[in-house]
Design an enzyme around this catalytic site. Structure first.
Site, short mmCIF file in Angstrom:
data_model
loop_
_atom_site.label_atom_id
_atom_site.label_comp_id
_atom_site.label_asym_id
_atom_site.label_seq_id
_atom_site.Cartn_x
_atom_site.Cartn_y
_atom_site.Cartn_z
N HIS A 93 14.06 -35.09 136.47
CA HIS A 93 13.01 -34.15 136.07
C HIS A 93 12.19 -34.76 134.93
O HIS A 93 12.72 -35.54 134.13
CB HIS A 93 13.66 -32.82 135.63
CG HIS A 93 12.66 -31.72 135.46
ND1 HIS A 93 11.89 -31.60 134.33
CD2 HIS A 93 12.29 -30.71 136.28
CE1 HIS A 93 11.08 -30.55 134.47
NE2 HIS A 93 11.31 -30.00 135.64
N GLU A 141 5.86 -33.19 140.81
CA GLU A 141 5.47 -32.39 139.66
C GLU A 141 4.71 -33.26 138.66
O GLU A 141 5.33 -34.06 137.93
CB GLU A 141 6.71 -31.83 138.93
CG GLU A 141 7.53 -30.88 139.74
CD GLU A 141 8.40 -30.00 138.84
OE1 GLU A 141 8.33 -28.78 138.98
OE2 GLU A 141 9.14 -30.53 137.99
O1 G3P Z 1 11.05 -27.73 137.31
C1 G3P Z 1 9.94 -26.90 137.41
C2 G3P Z 1 8.98 -27.11 136.35
O2 G3P Z 1 8.97 -28.32 135.72
C3 G3P Z 1 7.65 -26.52 136.58
O3 G3P Z 1 7.45 -25.81 135.43
O4 G3P Z 1 6.70 -23.94 134.11
O5 G3P Z 1 5.06 -25.35 135.33
O6 G3P Z 1 6.55 -23.80 136.61
P1 G3P Z 1 6.37 -24.66 135.38
#
Ligand code: G3P
Length: 220
Positions: A93, A141
């Site tokens: 992550h 992400e």
């Molecule tokens: O692991 C999920 C995360 O990093 C995304 O975070 O707060 O943007 O939904 P968020």
């Protein structure tokens, strides 16, 4: 979207640890009862004991190490997770990055045990580099969008499309995350080829977390 995966990362948010996590999971479980899609929750290591709190939710760890039982102080053992009924983990992550060789050895260790790795990657270059390692999921992400209000599906549609195409060639399911807040973001992600979403603050930090999850999961 019966096979669509909703993955919620509890991180170490105050609202989603300890007794507060247990109460949230109780509500999540009721929402999940009315859905066909799969709901998975990534728990803080300190709360992994909550994994038996809700039978209709799949739980995963937020990190795992490629070790079994033995002298591994501070590591999170895959075998030990499996013994507790937890069959998956996030890996790499953005908030807990690990070296390339550790990514490869952990996915290999997971393959040998039938353990599901969700490998988090930040850009197309990384996805091209690791898709051949074939984790169960790749979660795209972009680091700069995490925790913000602009959804990855709005900001990076071209990357999602390309990543989904590449992942499908390797039989890897693509999840997308960062800034996902509503069912429109989910729908767009699905249209672009994602097989699920990974979300944290949009649910956990919402004024009404159960309402937020319910509305995200309204796309079926
Ligand atoms: O692991 C999920 C995360 O990093 C995304 O975070 O707060 O943007 O939904 P968020």
């Amino acid at each position: 979207m019966p096979d669509f995966c909703y993955m919620v990362n509890f991180k170490h948010y105050f609202e989603a640890t300890g007794e507060r996590a247990r109460i949230l999971l109780d509500g999540f479980s009721k929402i999940q009862n009315r859905r066909k899609s799969s709901l998975q929750v990534a728990l803080s290591p300190l709360d992994l004991n909550l994994s038996n709190a809700a039978g209709n939710i799949s739980f995963l760890a937020q990190h795992v190490d490629p070790v079994g039982y033995g002298a591994y102080t501070g590591k999170i053992s895959m075998e030990s997770l499996i013994e507790r009924g937890i069959h998956g983990s996030l890996l790499n992550h953005s908030e807990n990055r690990i070296p390339p060789e550790q990514i490869i050895s952990t996915v290999k260790h997971a393959d040998d045990l039938g353990f599901n790795i969700t490998l988090c990657l930040e850009n197309m270059g990384e996805i091209e580099k690791y898709v051949g390692v074939t984790p169960r999921y790749i979660a795209y992400e972009p680091r700069e969008l995490i925790g913000g209000n602009i959804s990855v599906s709005t900001a990076r549609p071209d990357v999602i499309e390309n990543a989904a195409r590449l992942c499908s060639k390797f039989d890897v399911d693509l999840l997308v995350g960062a800034g996902i807040k509503n069912s429109g973001d989910v729908e767009k992600s699905f249209e672009l080829g994602a097989k699920g979403v990974l979300v944290a603050s949009g649910v956990v930090k919402a004024q009404d977390p159960l309402g937020a999850l319910n509305s995200l999961m309204s796309i079926q």
